[in-house]
Motif scaffolding. Structure first.
Motif, PDB file in Angstrom:
ATOM      1  N   PRO A 221       0.892  -1.806   0.321  1.00 52.89           N
ATOM      2  CA  PRO A 221      -0.006   0.077   0.039  1.00 52.89           C
ATOM      3  C   PRO A 221       0.829   1.009  -0.618  1.00 52.89           C
ATOM      4  N   ALA A 222       0.503   2.354  -0.388  1.00 54.02           N
ATOM      5  CA  ALA A 222       1.447   3.623  -0.735  1.00 54.02           C
ATOM      6  C   ALA A 222       1.648   4.604   0.976  1.00 54.02           C
ATOM      7  N   TRP A 223       0.230   4.396   1.520  1.00 55.80           N
ATOM      8  CA  TRP A 223       0.919   4.166   2.970  1.00 55.80           C
ATOM      9  C   TRP A 223       2.186   3.681   4.183  1.00 55.80           C
ATOM     10  N   LEU A 224       2.136   2.465   2.961  1.00 54.09           N
ATOM     11  CA  LEU A 224       3.179   1.947   3.925  1.00 54.09           C
ATOM     12  C   LEU A 224       4.642   2.682   3.099  1.00 54.09           C
ATOM     13  N   THR A 225       4.473   1.645   1.954  1.00 54.15           N
ATOM     14  CA  THR A 225       5.896   3.006   1.704  1.00 54.15           C
ATOM     15  C   THR A 225       6.639   3.904   1.368  1.00 54.15           C
ATOM     16  N   LEU A 226       5.649   4.833   1.608  1.00 51.19           N
ATOM     17  CA  LEU A 226       6.361   6.098   1.949  1.00 51.19           C
ATOM     18  C   LEU A 226       6.183   6.490   2.974  1.00 51.19           C
ATOM     19  N   THR A 227       5.920   5.915   3.853  1.00 46.18           N
ATOM     20  CA  THR A 227       5.599   6.253   5.558  1.00 46.18           C
ATOM     21  C   THR A 227       7.075   5.527   5.740  1.00 46.18           C
ATOM     22  N   SER A 228       7.326   4.214   5.935  1.00 43.39           N
ATOM     23  CA  SER A 228       8.179   2.731   6.561  1.00 43.39           C
ATOM     24  C   SER A 228       9.095   3.221   6.861  1.00 43.39           C
ATOM     25  N   ASP A 229      10.037   3.192   7.794  1.00 41.69           N
ATOM     26  CA  ASP A 229      10.669   4.056   8.678  1.00 41.69           C
ATOM     27  C   ASP A 229      11.946   2.804   7.572  1.00 41.69           C
ATOM     28  N   GLU A 230      11.146   1.589   7.981  1.00 45.18           N
ATOM     29  CA  GLU A 230      12.859   0.378   7.312  1.00 45.18           C
ATOM     30  C   GLU A 230      12.768   0.804   5.659  1.00 45.18           C
ATOM     31  N   ALA A 231      13.885  -0.311   5.081  1.00 42.38           N
ATOM     32  CA  ALA A 231      14.128   0.142   3.664  1.00 42.38           C
ATOM     33  C   ALA A 231      12.921  -1.490   2.863  1.00 42.38           C
ATOM     34  N   PRO A 232      12.554  -1.308   2.121  1.00 40.47           N
ATOM     35  CA  PRO A 232      12.198  -2.396   1.684  1.00 40.47           C
ATOM     36  C   PRO A 232      12.826  -2.744   0.467  1.00 40.47           C
ATOM     37  N   SER A 233      12.108  -3.821   0.502  1.00 41.52           N
ATOM     38  CA  SER A 233      13.300  -4.520  -0.690  1.00 41.52           C
ATOM     39  C   SER A 233      12.973  -4.453  -2.241  1.00 41.52           C
ATOM     40  N   PRO A 234      13.012  -3.623  -3.831  1.00 40.91           N
ATOM     41  CA  PRO A 234      12.330  -3.533  -4.336  1.00 40.91           C
ATOM     42  C   PRO A 234      12.366  -4.866  -5.218  1.00 40.91           C
ATOM     43  N   GLU A 235      11.868  -5.358  -6.212  1.00 38.27           N
ATOM     44  CA  GLU A 235      11.761  -5.911  -7.222  1.00 38.27           C
ATOM     45  C   GLU A 235      13.252  -6.123  -8.496  1.00 38.27           C
TER      46      GLU A 235
END
Length: 269
Positions: A221-235
């Motif tokens: 979800p957009a809000w999780l990606t834009l506000t999360s403090d942890e860097a995600p793992s992009p594909e």
């Protein structure tokens, strides 16, 4: 008799003069002593009063200086942190390109080479994400969106001068139906389908041109990606070239990125 009276009177006058002299001498001495005592007393009190006053004033200034120092340190710390990681700017760019990232378009070096499907889909997603949908007529679960609104949002993303051939965009996951009779699109009011969300890995700037290294995160979800403090793992990673024009931005190109996703390295092994 006269001589005796005269002598007696002179003696009385002499006694009176002596008494006055004695009285005056005694008063002056006492007054002098009292004055000296008062002055010494005042001199003893004044330094104490001044010392207490100076202490209180100094203490107040020390407290105010401490408060100011703490506030300044906090302010500078926040500013330095913000400058180092560019969080606000990254979120601003992520929000801007998000409708395009959802479409996952192929690379292009000029907006004139954009496919018609990409322009329409990105414009529709921009409306779904950011437009006030209450202004549109609702037909069951579909919003009736005039084609002129699609054109405006397309220009917002890609700039003016686009040639758009209005058409239905259909896929297995989601479709946007064009109704030529009313020159409008029927789009889902609350679509549940999302392909990718953007994660801005880095930003480089040359003049008014920004190159964004964008990680494609799926599905988040957009809000999780834009506000999360942890860097995600992009594909995967893609470079977006954005031009600043006035107070807004325009997407001018999409290129393959030199940065590779970790899972792509693992698959290559």
């Amino acid at each position: 008799m006269k001589k005796k009276d005269k002598r007696s009177e002179e003696k009385k006058n002499g006694d009176i003069i002596d008494m006055l002299d004695s009285a005056l001498d005694e008063d002056i001495s006492e007054i002098s002593e009292m004055s000296e005592l008062e002055e010494s007393s005042n001199e003893a009190v004044k330094p104490k009063n001044k010392s207490a006053f100076h202490f209180i004033v100094g203490l107040i200034f020390i407290i105010l200086a401490a408060i100011g120092l703490i506030s300044t340190v906090g302010f500078v710390s926040d500013k330095v942190k913000n400058i180092i990681d560019n969080t606000d700017q990254k979120n601003e760019f992520a929000k801007f390109i998000y409708p395009v990232v959802i479409c996952d378009p192929p690379s292009f070096d000029a907006t004139t080479k954009l496919k018609n499907e990409t322009i329409i889909s990105a414009a529709v997603w921009d409306i779904i994400l950011y437009e006030d949908k209450s202004k549109y007529e609702l037909d069951f679960d579909y919003l009736i969106v005039p084609e002129v609104d699609i054109e405006q949002h397309a220009a917002k993303l890609f700039g003016s001068g686009l040639t758009i051939n209005h058409m239905t965009i259909a896929s297995a996951d989601i479709s946007f139906y064009y109704d030529g009779e009313i020159s409008s699109y029927r789009i889902p009011e609350n679509p549940k389908f999302f392909t990718y969300s953007p994660y801005i890995e880095s930003i480089s700037k040359v003049g008014e041109s920004y190159t964004l290294t964008v990680g494609y995160v799926s599905p988040t979800p957009a809000w999780l990606t834009l506000t999360s403090d942890e860097a995600p793992s992009p594909e995967k990673y893609v470079d977006y070239v954005v031009q600043k024009r006035g107070t807004s931005y325009t997407l001018v190109a999409i290129k393959q990125s030199e940065k590779q996703a970790e899972n792509s390295h693992e698959s290559g092994l």
